[in-house]
Design an enzyme around this catalytic site. Sequence first.
Site, PDB file in Angstrom:
ATOM      1  N   HIS A   1      -7.937  -0.625 -10.561  1.00  0.00           N
ATOM      2  CA  HIS A   1      -7.713  -0.595 -12.008  1.00  0.00           C
ATOM      3  C   HIS A   1      -8.382  -1.764 -12.715  1.00  0.00           C
ATOM      4  CE1 HIS A   1      -4.190  -3.233 -10.957  1.00  0.00           C
ATOM      5  NE2 HIS A   1      -4.548  -3.820 -12.076  1.00  0.00           N
TER       6      HIS A   1
ATOM      7  N   ASP B   1      -5.625   1.881  -5.021  1.00  0.00           N
ATOM      8  CA  ASP B   1      -5.836   0.843  -6.029  1.00  0.00           C
ATOM      9  C   ASP B   1      -6.594  -0.358  -5.465  1.00  0.00           C
ATOM     10  OD1 ASP B   1      -5.808  -0.340  -8.464  1.00  0.00           O
ATOM     11  OD2 ASP B   1      -3.653  -0.739  -8.553  1.00  0.00           O
TER      12      ASP B   1
ATOM     13  N   SER C   1      -3.860  -9.376 -10.740  1.00  0.00           N
ATOM     14  CA  SER C   1      -4.315  -8.175 -10.036  1.00  0.00           C
ATOM     15  C   SER C   1      -5.545  -8.476  -9.183  1.00  0.00           C
ATOM     16  CB  SER C   1      -4.655  -7.071 -11.034  1.00  0.00           C
ATOM     17  OG  SER C   1      -3.507  -6.484 -11.542  1.00  0.00           O
TER      18      SER C   1
END
Length: 584
Positions: free
Chosen positions: A165, A196, A274
Amino acid sequence: MKPSNSKRKRVRKPTTPVAETMDLQLPSSSLAADEAQVSPADSSPQPTPRLSRGRPRKTRRHSIPNEDVASADGKLPPSSLKRGPQHIFASNGERADLMMVTAAGEPLPRWDQVVKAVPSMDAVVKVFCVHTEPNFSLPWQRKRQYSSSSSGFIIGGRRVLTNAHSVEHYTQVKLKKRGSDTKYLATVLAIGTECDIAMLTVNDDEFWAGVSPVEFGSLPALQDAVTVVGYPIGGDTISVTSGVVSRMEILSYVHGSTELLGLQIDAAINSGNSGGPALNDKGKCVGIAFQSLKHEDVENIGYVIPTPVILHFINDYEKSSEYTGFPILGIEWQKMENPDLRKAMGMMPDQKGVRVRRVEPTAPESEFLKQSDIILSFDGVDIANDGTVPFRHGERIGFSYLVSQKYTGETALIKVLRNAKVHEFNIRLATHKKLVPAHIKGRPPSYYIIAGFVFTAISVPYLRSEYGKDYEYDAPVKLLEKHLHAMAQSPDEQLVVVSQVLVADINIGYEDIVNTQVVAFNGKPVKNLKSLANMVESCTDEFLQFDLEYEQIVVLQAKTAKAATPDILTTHCIPSAISADLKS
């Protein structure tokens, strides 16, 4: 695979905690990745950071008061520091650098000494990405680009791992090493949407100089210490948060709309974390930070992609030079905990398993498995009545974990009970084909326009774009029912809808048709968007009749509709009546 309790009801919006991905979106006025920074000028009170898909809020930097300064190991309370001018003088009488000392007069560790203690931190990089998302309402164009920053880390083979993402719908990706003022242009090698994870590389040799790649450790146990390293909101330099592994189970991956093995930790994971590594006490990577739980009733609940999922992604890429995905069993199943149900299905007292509710018609399993089969074991591992299998000492986990350890195209031995007889099947595993796909995997949305009617195919990103993040409660019931429960009857089947009607004289009276499914054209079922476009373009009948859901029909004169289309396209500045992928 979907257990029996996966059914959702269209009720009032939930107030339960929701997991969110944690990349830091920067103001959309920063149109270049190497200009992306957090604005220090905004002096207004900062709201609670929350990731959204719209234009992000500007944030400001916070100064850290002296009272918050602590020793490097975090064990020394602030009150034990002597504050004020603690000067040190050399033998020639000249004053040396300012130092902070403890109450006992001992100097605190210097920053360069702390760096040497955790060499893996030098392999953590900051990821700058410029995104250009599709515009599902106007599928012939894209939205305004925006910038984001996240984290990543260097692994062997001149590669960098981050979250999928973090680089979704990327236009440009750049990487910056710790302590460097240079941003290097990166190339995206693979994007694993389901897990992911994304893999990047940099062609510039200078980027790889003097950096040791991060090594992977084994799957941690509960209460094992972990350290999350990255570049979260609140500053520009590297950040370290520590915690312990608090839970290990099959988790819902928000970005991938899948369920894979995941770790829950109590270390803080914020926007920008992230893609950063979670390190064990030996400095080895045991996971990748990717989402956290945001709710007023929870604190410090973060989620980490564990090493089995990471290594599966890497091995998958190395095997086929591309990401092929995580296979699943194309079935929905039911628990067999009720003793009367087990007896009615012909199960012996020593037999355990789960009942097959439905089988995906497009899945390889449809050739072998049937409704009401009892799956007893997968690759020799017995499945319990609640759908779990032994995991580690004192732990159990959903049997989908066994399936996710396989690779696309591999076979698995499945033992089933059918009509009180045991059967064994070698089944080839494949990825899942849903009627409403969870992702379009970077491709622009398909569309077809005739007489101002805009036809497109439904996907989860489309629903999210039209109805917001709560689309599962706000979208029309018919679309939700197909999204949650319908199964594709063929690999190329799509759910085609009229997304909107571009008003013109020829379509007067049809202006209010929005997101309505197209069932048939001139009496022929609509299989997918491409077949609909081909049928309309090759139609020689006098009228074009579209049968919509709720028994609604649209009728247009064929010659007039085709003649009016170019003028409508010109009026709305649309370059083509059909998307490029449907022309071939």
